[in-house]
Each structure stands twice: as structure tokens, then as C-alpha cells.
Design a protein around this motif. Structure first.
Motif, PDB file in Angstrom:
ATOM      1  N   LYS A  24      21.894  -9.244  12.709  1.00 19.40           N
ATOM      2  CA  LYS A  24      22.154  -9.577  11.352  1.00 19.40           C
ATOM      3  C   LYS A  24      21.786 -11.020  10.990  1.00 19.40           C
ATOM      4  N   GLY A  25      21.348 -11.784  11.823  1.00 20.48           N
ATOM      5  CA  GLY A  25      21.001 -13.085  11.538  1.00 20.48           C
ATOM      6  C   GLY A  25      21.892 -14.128  11.614  1.00 20.48           C
ATOM      7  N   TYR A  26      22.913 -13.809  12.229  1.00 16.96           N
ATOM      8  CA  TYR A  26      23.991 -14.926  12.160  1.00 16.96           C
ATOM      9  C   TYR A  26      23.719 -15.804  13.432  1.00 16.96           C
ATOM     10  N   THR A  27      24.336 -17.124  13.461  1.00 16.41           N
ATOM     11  CA  THR A  27      24.428 -18.100  14.539  1.00 16.41           C
ATOM     12  C   THR A  27      25.904 -17.933  14.981  1.00 16.41           C
ATOM     13  N   LYS A  28      26.228 -18.449  16.095  1.00 16.32           N
ATOM     14  CA  LYS A  28      27.609 -18.510  16.451  1.00 16.32           C
ATOM     15  C   LYS A  28      28.316 -19.277  15.326  1.00 16.32           C
ATOM     16  N   VAL A  29      28.054 -20.379  15.128  1.00 17.31           N
ATOM     17  CA  VAL A  29      28.687 -21.214  14.152  1.00 17.31           C
ATOM     18  C   VAL A  29      28.752 -20.421  12.766  1.00 17.31           C
ATOM     19  N   SER A  30      27.719 -20.095  12.195  1.00 20.88           N
ATOM     20  CA  SER A  30      27.723 -19.392  10.900  1.00 20.88           C
ATOM     21  C   SER A  30      28.738 -18.228  10.938  1.00 20.88           C
ATOM     22  N   PHE A  31      28.721 -17.488  12.062  1.00 22.30           N
ATOM     23  CA  PHE A  31      29.505 -16.228  12.137  1.00 22.30           C
ATOM     24  C   PHE A  31      31.172 -16.942  12.190  1.00 22.30           C
ATOM     25  N   ALA A  32      31.197 -17.751  13.099  1.00 28.27           N
ATOM     26  CA  ALA A  32      32.703 -18.243  13.243  1.00 28.27           C
ATOM     27  C   ALA A  32      33.230 -18.403  11.866  1.00 28.27           C
ATOM     28  N   LYS A  33      32.514 -19.349  11.288  1.00 26.97           N
ATOM     29  CA  LYS A  33      32.966 -19.942   9.962  1.00 26.97           C
ATOM     30  C   LYS A  33      33.265 -18.741   8.806  1.00 26.97           C
ATOM     31  N   LYS A  34      32.340 -17.936   8.852  1.00 30.33           N
ATOM     32  CA  LYS A  34      32.383 -16.753   7.898  1.00 30.33           C
ATOM     33  C   LYS A  34      33.715 -15.770   8.366  1.00 30.33           C
ATOM     34  N   ALA A  35      33.780 -15.512   9.668  1.00 34.25           N
ATOM     35  CA  ALA A  35      34.897 -14.731  10.180  1.00 34.25           C
ATOM     36  C   ALA A  35      36.313 -15.249   9.838  1.00 34.25           C
ATOM     37  N   ASP A  57      42.599  -8.535  19.557  1.00 34.46           N
ATOM     38  CA  ASP A  57      43.004  -7.609  18.625  1.00 34.46           C
ATOM     39  C   ASP A  57      42.959  -8.418  17.275  1.00 34.46           C
ATOM     40  N   ARG A  58      43.648  -9.307  17.180  1.00 31.19           N
ATOM     41  CA  ARG A  58      43.433 -10.014  15.704  1.00 31.19           C
ATOM     42  C   ARG A  58      42.292 -10.496  15.558  1.00 31.19           C
ATOM     43  N   HIS A  59      41.573 -10.994  16.244  1.00 27.93           N
ATOM     44  CA  HIS A  59      40.114 -11.552  16.048  1.00 27.93           C
ATOM     45  C   HIS A  59      38.807 -10.368  15.688  1.00 27.93           C
ATOM     46  N   ILE A  60      39.086  -9.375  16.590  1.00 28.94           N
ATOM     47  CA  ILE A  60      38.475  -8.174  16.498  1.00 28.94           C
ATOM     48  C   ILE A  60      38.586  -7.531  14.994  1.00 28.94           C
ATOM     49  N   HIS A  61      39.767  -7.489  14.582  1.00 32.24           N
ATOM     50  CA  HIS A  61      40.248  -6.739  13.361  1.00 32.24           C
ATOM     51  C   HIS A  61      39.529  -7.681  12.188  1.00 32.24           C
ATOM     52  N   LYS A  62      39.418  -9.076  12.388  1.00 30.93           N
ATOM     53  CA  LYS A  62      38.939  -9.737  11.385  1.00 30.93           C
ATOM     54  C   LYS A  62      37.528  -9.719  11.242  1.00 30.93           C
ATOM     55  N   ILE A  63      36.941  -9.646  12.647  1.00 30.55           N
ATOM     56  CA  ILE A  63      35.251  -9.169  12.700  1.00 30.55           C
ATOM     57  C   ILE A  63      34.853  -8.131  11.953  1.00 30.55           C
ATOM     58  N   LEU A  64      35.726  -6.883  12.365  1.00 35.43           N
ATOM     59  CA  LEU A  64      35.458  -5.668  11.709  1.00 35.43           C
ATOM     60  C   LEU A  64      35.435  -5.405  10.150  1.00 35.43           C
ATOM     61  N   LYS A  65      36.704  -6.127   9.603  1.00 34.29           N
ATOM     62  CA  LYS A  65      36.827  -6.115   8.264  1.00 34.29           C
ATOM     63  C   LYS A  65      35.698  -7.089   7.702  1.00 34.29           C
ATOM     64  N   MET A  66      35.334  -8.202   8.270  1.00 37.31           N
ATOM     65  CA  MET A  66      34.541  -9.041   7.723  1.00 37.31           C
ATOM     66  C   MET A  66      33.045  -8.348   7.647  1.00 37.31           C
ATOM     67  N   ASN A  68      32.560  -5.145   7.564  1.00 35.98           N
ATOM     68  CA  ASN A  68      32.785  -3.882   6.939  1.00 35.98           C
ATOM     69  C   ASN A  68      32.024  -2.767   8.110  1.00 35.98           C
ATOM     70  N   MET A  69      32.725  -2.953   9.139  1.00 33.84           N
ATOM     71  CA  MET A  69      32.344  -1.745  10.265  1.00 33.84           C
ATOM     72  C   MET A  69      33.671  -1.073  10.808  1.00 33.84           C
TER      73      MET A  69
END
Length: 121
Positions: A24-35, A57-66, A68-69
Motif C-alpha cells: 500500500k506504499g506506507y513507510t513505517k513512519v507514515s503508517f505509525a502516524k496515520k494509525a 490487541d489495542r493496536h491491531i484493532h486500530k490498524i484494522l480499523k484504519m 478498513n480490513m
């Protein structure tokens, strides 16, 4: 797979998440910020070395929501093998503009460098 089972499969989750972020073209920095996840926590998630089930669990939930998976979409995610690049070369480029062969080679080289940096960054 149920959400509650992910912690036991955190190495597989890490592998699938890495593939998904890269495709999806994310860097670790950009993804961490967005999530809204700290970079060190994201590193632990991506390495599968997170020990706290609550934090996982808390962070995987954030990631899945962000992203949309669903859990199944993440766990059955298959890395894309072909690289398709969508890029804006210039706001002023002619509508039917195509890169020259030399520009395409340079652009592909830059993409390879970015991929290498993602491994170490």
C-alpha cells in the motif's frame, strides 16, 4: 480466524502486516502516524516481538480499523508480486505525458532504494 486468536499468531500477523504496508506504499513512519501508534510499538508489532496481549490487541484493532480490513482479510492477505506505480510526475505535465526510458530507469532505481531503506528504517 477470530480476533482473540491473533496474539498467538503474532509472527504471522507481523509478516502479513509488513506485506500489506509495503504493497500500500506506507513507510513505517507514515503508517505509525496515520494509525496513531508510536514507532517503537509498530516496530514490535512488525517483528512479532510484542509481549503484552492488551497492547497487541489495542493496536491491531486500530490498524484494522484504519485500513478498513477484517481479521480474515489481513490473515489471508497475499503480497502483490508485480509493482504498479501510480505517481504524479508534475502538476504541469501534459495530459498524455509518458516518461522516457532513461527517466523510467531512474525512477525504478529510486523505488528500489526506497524499498531498501524500508528494510533498515
Amino acid at each position: 480466524m477470530r480476533f482473540d486468536e491473533l496474539f498467538e499468531q503474532r509472527s504471522l500477523v507481523a509478516s502479513k502486516l509488513k506485506d500489506c504496508l509495503r504493497d500500500k506504499g506506507y513507510t513505517k513512519v507514515s503508517f505509525a502516524k496515520k494509525a496513531e501508534i508510536s514507532r517503537p510499538t509498530l516496530d514490535k508489532l512488525l517483528s512479532g516481538n510484542i509481549d503484552s496481549k492488551t497492547t497487541f490487541d489495542r493496536h491491531i484493532h486500530k490498524i484494522l480499523k484504519m485500513m478498513n480490513m477484517t481479521v480474515d482479510e489481513l490473515m489471508f492477505y497475499s503480497a502483490q508480486r508485480s509493482r504498479s506505480v501510480v505517481a504524479v510526475y508534475s502538476q504541469n505535465a501534459p495530459e498524455n505525458h509518458e516518461m522516457s526510458d532513461a527517466a523510467r530507469k531512474q525512477y525504478d532505481l529510486l523505488l528500489d532504494i526506497i524499498d531498501l531503506c524500508a528494510v533498515y528504517y
